[in-house]
Motif scaffolding. Structure first.
Motif, PDB file in Angstrom:
ATOM      1  N   ALA A 186       0.836  -1.206   0.000  1.00  0.00           N
ATOM      2  CA  ALA A 186       0.000   0.000   0.000  1.00  0.00           C
ATOM      3  C   ALA A 186       0.871   1.257   0.000  1.00  0.00           C
ATOM      4  CB  ALA A 186      -0.938  -0.001   1.209  1.00  0.00           C
ATOM      5  N   ALA A 187       1.949   1.253   0.779  1.00  0.00           N
ATOM      6  CA  ALA A 187       2.865   2.391   0.822  1.00  0.00           C
ATOM      7  C   ALA A 187       3.525   2.594  -0.538  1.00  0.00           C
ATOM      8  CB  ALA A 187       3.917   2.185   1.910  1.00  0.00           C
ATOM      9  N   LEU A 188       3.955   1.505  -1.160  1.00  0.00           N
ATOM     10  CA  LEU A 188       4.575   1.603  -2.483  1.00  0.00           C
ATOM     11  C   LEU A 188       3.582   2.077  -3.534  1.00  0.00           C
ATOM     12  CD1 LEU A 188       6.844  -1.578  -2.476  1.00  0.00           C
ATOM     13  CD2 LEU A 188       7.576   0.819  -2.421  1.00  0.00           C
ATOM     14  N   ASP A 189       2.340   1.622  -3.439  1.00  0.00           N
ATOM     15  CA  ASP A 189       1.295   2.088  -4.369  1.00  0.00           C
ATOM     16  C   ASP A 189       1.115   3.597  -4.273  1.00  0.00           C
ATOM     17  OD1 ASP A 189       0.845  -0.470  -5.317  1.00  0.00           O
ATOM     18  OD2 ASP A 189      -0.988  -0.792  -4.143  1.00  0.00           O
ATOM     19  N   MET A 190       1.138   4.138  -3.049  1.00  0.00           N
ATOM     20  CA  MET A 190       1.009   5.586  -2.867  1.00  0.00           C
ATOM     21  C   MET A 190       2.171   6.317  -3.529  1.00  0.00           C
ATOM     22  SD  MET A 190      -0.183   5.788   1.108  1.00  0.00           S
ATOM     23  CE  MET A 190      -0.811   7.464   1.167  1.00  0.00           C
ATOM     24  N   ILE A 191       3.366   5.772  -3.381  1.00  0.00           N
ATOM     25  CA  ILE A 191       4.555   6.396  -3.957  1.00  0.00           C
ATOM     26  C   ILE A 191       4.499   6.352  -5.477  1.00  0.00           C
ATOM     27  CG2 ILE A 191       7.062   6.162  -4.211  1.00  0.00           C
ATOM     28  CD1 ILE A 191       7.057   5.229  -1.219  1.00  0.00           C
ATOM     29  N   VAL A 192       4.143   5.207  -6.034  1.00  0.00           N
ATOM     30  CA  VAL A 192       4.050   5.082  -7.490  1.00  0.00           C
ATOM     31  C   VAL A 192       3.004   6.048  -8.035  1.00  0.00           C
ATOM     32  CG1 VAL A 192       3.363   3.525  -9.362  1.00  0.00           C
ATOM     33  CG2 VAL A 192       4.928   2.722  -7.578  1.00  0.00           C
ATOM     34  N   GLU A 193       1.878   6.156  -7.370  1.00  0.00           N
ATOM     35  CA  GLU A 193       0.827   7.077  -7.811  1.00  0.00           C
ATOM     36  C   GLU A 193       1.334   8.518  -7.812  1.00  0.00           C
ATOM     37  OE1 GLU A 193      -3.599   8.536  -6.448  1.00  0.00           O
ATOM     38  OE2 GLU A 193      -3.001   6.477  -6.000  1.00  0.00           O
ATOM     39  N   GLU A 194       2.090   8.890  -6.801  1.00  0.00           N
ATOM     40  CA  GLU A 194       2.645  10.238  -6.733  1.00  0.00           C
ATOM     41  C   GLU A 194       3.652  10.469  -7.860  1.00  0.00           C
ATOM     42  OE1 GLU A 194       3.203  14.113  -5.395  1.00  0.00           O
ATOM     43  OE2 GLU A 194       1.648  12.678  -4.873  1.00  0.00           O
ATOM     44  N   ILE A 195       4.484   9.482  -8.158  1.00  0.00           N
ATOM     45  CA  ILE A 195       5.452   9.600  -9.254  1.00  0.00           C
ATOM     46  C   ILE A 195       4.721   9.807 -10.575  1.00  0.00           C
ATOM     47  CG2 ILE A 195       7.187   8.370 -10.613  1.00  0.00           C
ATOM     48  CD1 ILE A 195       8.083   7.061  -7.927  1.00  0.00           C
ATOM     49  N   VAL A 196       3.719   8.993 -10.838  1.00  0.00           N
ATOM     50  CA  VAL A 196       2.952   9.109 -12.089  1.00  0.00           C
ATOM     51  C   VAL A 196       2.258  10.468 -12.156  1.00  0.00           C
ATOM     52  CG1 VAL A 196       0.990   8.189 -13.390  1.00  0.00           C
ATOM     53  CG2 VAL A 196       2.672   6.624 -12.401  1.00  0.00           C
ATOM     54  N   ASP A 197       1.650  10.903 -11.058  1.00  0.00           N
ATOM     55  CA  ASP A 197       0.980  12.209 -11.031  1.00  0.00           C
ATOM     56  C   ASP A 197       1.948  13.341 -11.365  1.00  0.00           C
ATOM     57  OD1 ASP A 197      -1.424  11.041 -10.395  1.00  0.00           O
ATOM     58  OD2 ASP A 197      -1.392  11.625  -8.280  1.00  0.00           O
ATOM     59  N   ARG A 198       3.121  13.292 -10.772  1.00  0.00           N
ATOM     60  CA  ARG A 198       4.096  14.363 -11.017  1.00  0.00           C
ATOM     61  C   ARG A 198       4.668  14.305 -12.428  1.00  0.00           C
ATOM     62  NH1 ARG A 198       7.550  15.709  -5.605  1.00  0.00           N
ATOM     63  NH2 ARG A 198       5.839  15.593  -4.118  1.00  0.00           N
ATOM     64  N   MET A 199       4.867  13.101 -12.947  1.00  0.00           N
ATOM     65  CA  MET A 199       5.379  12.962 -14.316  1.00  0.00           C
ATOM     66  C   MET A 199       4.372  13.476 -15.329  1.00  0.00           C
ATOM     67  SD  MET A 199       7.324   9.254 -14.284  1.00  0.00           S
ATOM     68  CE  MET A 199       6.547   8.868 -15.792  1.00  0.00           C
ATOM     69  N   THR A 200       3.120  13.124 -15.172  1.00  0.00           N
ATOM     70  CA  THR A 200       2.107  13.496 -16.159  1.00  0.00           C
ATOM     71  C   THR A 200       1.648  14.942 -15.992  1.00  0.00           C
ATOM     72  OG1 THR A 200       0.347  12.555 -14.773  1.00  0.00           O
ATOM     73  CG2 THR A 200       1.308  11.138 -16.463  1.00  0.00           C
ATOM     74  N   ALA A 201       1.943  15.572 -14.883  1.00  0.00           N
ATOM     75  CA  ALA A 201       1.556  16.974 -14.667  1.00  0.00           C
ATOM     76  C   ALA A 201       2.296  17.901 -15.625  1.00  0.00           C
ATOM     77  CB  ALA A 201       1.820  17.381 -13.230  1.00  0.00           C
ATOM     78  N   THR A 202       3.449  17.478 -16.119  1.00  0.00           N
ATOM     79  CA  THR A 202       4.238  18.317 -17.020  1.00  0.00           C
ATOM     80  C   THR A 202       3.950  18.033 -18.490  1.00  0.00           C
ATOM     81  OG1 THR A 202       6.088  16.739 -16.992  1.00  0.00           O
ATOM     82  CG2 THR A 202       6.101  18.506 -15.341  1.00  0.00           C
ATOM     83  N   TRP A 203       3.057  17.105 -18.793  1.00  0.00           N
ATOM     84  CA  TRP A 203       2.757  16.769 -20.194  1.00  0.00           C
ATOM     85  C   TRP A 203       1.848  17.778 -20.793  1.00  0.00           C
ATOM     86  CZ3 TRP A 203       1.837  10.765 -20.292  1.00  0.00           C
ATOM     87  CH2 TRP A 203       3.019  10.137 -19.932  1.00  0.00           C
TER      88      TRP A 203
END
Length: 73
Positions: free
Chosen positions: A56-73
């Motif tokens: 669950a902790a890793l899922d939260m981290i992955v979601e944050e990474i994806v959110d930050r990556m796609t925010a700049t698209w």
């Protein structure tokens, strides 16, 4: 007096992530101190308690990474 008994644990993971271009290793995105957490019942064996909390902790981290990556698209 009755001794306090722990009923639930909270595990927190903090990571640093970097996204680089494979062709030339140029840094595209660097993220420091990403955190995720999970809770679990102190009485459960690791495979039923701690391991899913880590997932669950890793899922939260992955979601944050994806959110930050796609925010700049």
């Amino acid at each position: 007096t009755a001794a306090e008994q722990t009923e639930q644990y909270r595990i927190q993971l903090t990571v640093t992530a970097a996204l680089s271009r494979s062709s030339d290793q140029s840094m595209l995105l660097e993220l420091d101190d990403l955190s995720g957490w999970g809770t679990y019942d102190a009485e459960l064996p690791d495979e039923d308690g701690r391991d899913p909390a880590i997932e669950a902790a890793l899922d939260m981290i992955v979601e944050e990474i994806v959110d930050r990556m796609t925010a700049t698209w």
